[in-house]
Design a protein around this motif. Structure first.
Motif, PDB file in Angstrom:
ATOM      1  N   LYS A 114       0.814  -1.223   0.000  1.00  0.00           N
ATOM      2  CA  LYS A 114       0.000   0.000   0.000  1.00  0.00           C
ATOM      3  C   LYS A 114       0.846   1.272   0.000  1.00  0.00           C
ATOM      4  N   ALA A 143     -13.108  -2.651   6.633  1.00  0.00           N
ATOM      5  CA  ALA A 143     -13.836  -2.755   5.360  1.00  0.00           C
ATOM      6  C   ALA A 143     -13.706  -1.463   4.554  1.00  0.00           C
ATOM      7  N   HIS A 145     -11.280   0.676   4.651  1.00  0.00           N
ATOM      8  CA  HIS A 145      -9.900   0.801   4.167  1.00  0.00           C
ATOM      9  C   HIS A 145      -9.461  -0.405   3.331  1.00  0.00           C
ATOM     10  N   GLN A 146     -10.419  -1.269   2.994  1.00  0.00           N
ATOM     11  CA  GLN A 146     -10.175  -2.455   2.175  1.00  0.00           C
ATOM     12  C   GLN A 146      -9.040  -3.311   2.743  1.00  0.00           C
ATOM     13  N   ASP A 148      -8.332  -6.795   4.798  1.00  0.00           N
ATOM     14  CA  ASP A 148      -8.842  -8.101   5.186  1.00  0.00           C
ATOM     15  C   ASP A 148      -8.092  -8.591   6.430  1.00  0.00           C
TER      16      ASP A 148
END
Length: 179
Positions: A114, A143, A145-146, A148
Motif C-alpha cells: 500500500k 472494510a 480501508h479495504q 482483510d
C-alpha cells in the motif's frame, strides 16, 4: 550588547533546564525504546495489589508517518505502572483501533504494497502483543480501508466494530483511558 549577552545566558540556562528535565524520562522496565515516563512524587498512592483493566481508543494516524503516539501511550502506561510497583500480571490492556489508524495494523506485506515502505508501528505493536497487550481492529474501518484479516499484523483481532469492542470490554470491567 549587554542585553544581547544577558538574553543568550538566560536562553542557555532555560535550554539546559529543559534538557535536564527531559533526561529524567526513561523507558522500560517492560517495553524498551518506547513508552518513556518520569518518576513522580505521588500524592495519590497506588496499592501494589491494584489490578488495572484499561482500553485505549486509537483512531488517529501517527504524525508524519512515524510511530503512532496512541500506541506509544499504551507502552508508557504499562512501563510507568510496572516501574511503580504494579506487577505486570495485574495489568490488562486492550487497544481498539479504528479510523485512519486502521492502516497501521497492516502486516509487512500489506503495508509495503500500500505505501511502498515499512510500517513504522510494526516493532512497537509486536512488542506490545508479546507483552500481552491485546489489539482489536474495528471491522467497519477495515472494510472501509479495504483491509482483510489476512492483511493485519499477526495477533491483531477483528471485531464487528470499534463500538462493539468498547461495549464488550466495558461489560468485562475495562475502563477507557480518556487520552
Amino acid at each position: 550588547m549587554y542585553i544581547l549577552a544577558r538574553a543568550l545566558i538566560i536562553g542557555l540556562f532555560a535550554f539546559t533546564s529543559l534538557q535536564s528535565s527531559a533526561a529524567e524520562f526513561a523507558d522500560g522496565p517492560i517495553i524498551f525504546g518506547y513508552g518513556k515516563h518520569a518518576a513522580v512524587k505521588q500524592d495519590m498512592k497506588i496499592a501494589k495489589d491494584t489490578k488495572l483493566k484499561v482500553v485505549f481508543d486509537v483512531a488517529k494516524t501517527g504524525k508524519d508517518g512515524g510511530v503512532n503516539r496512541g500506541f506509544d501511550s499504551v507502552a508508557r502506561f504499562y512501563n510507568m505502572h510496572v516501574a511503580n510497583g504494579i506487577p505486570a500480571q495485574n495489568i490488562d490492556l486492550v487497544v481498539v483501533v479504528h479510523g485512519g489508524a486502521t492502516n497501521e495494523m497492516r502486516n509487512t506485506k500489506s503495508y509495503q504494497a500500500k505505501y511502498g515502505k515499512e510500517n513504522p508501528n510494526s516493532e512497537l505493536i509486536n512488542t506490545l502483543l508479546a507483552n500481552k497487550v491485546q489489539f482489536v481492529q474495528c471491522g467497519q474501518s477495515a472494510a472501509f480501508h479495504q483491509m482483510d484479516n489476512t492483511d493485519m499484523i499477526e495477533g491483531v483481532n477483528m471485531a464487528l466494530s470499534a463500538m462493539t469492542a468498547h461495549a464488550i470490554l466495558n461489560a468485562k470491567g475495562y475502563s477507557q483511558n480518556p487520552f
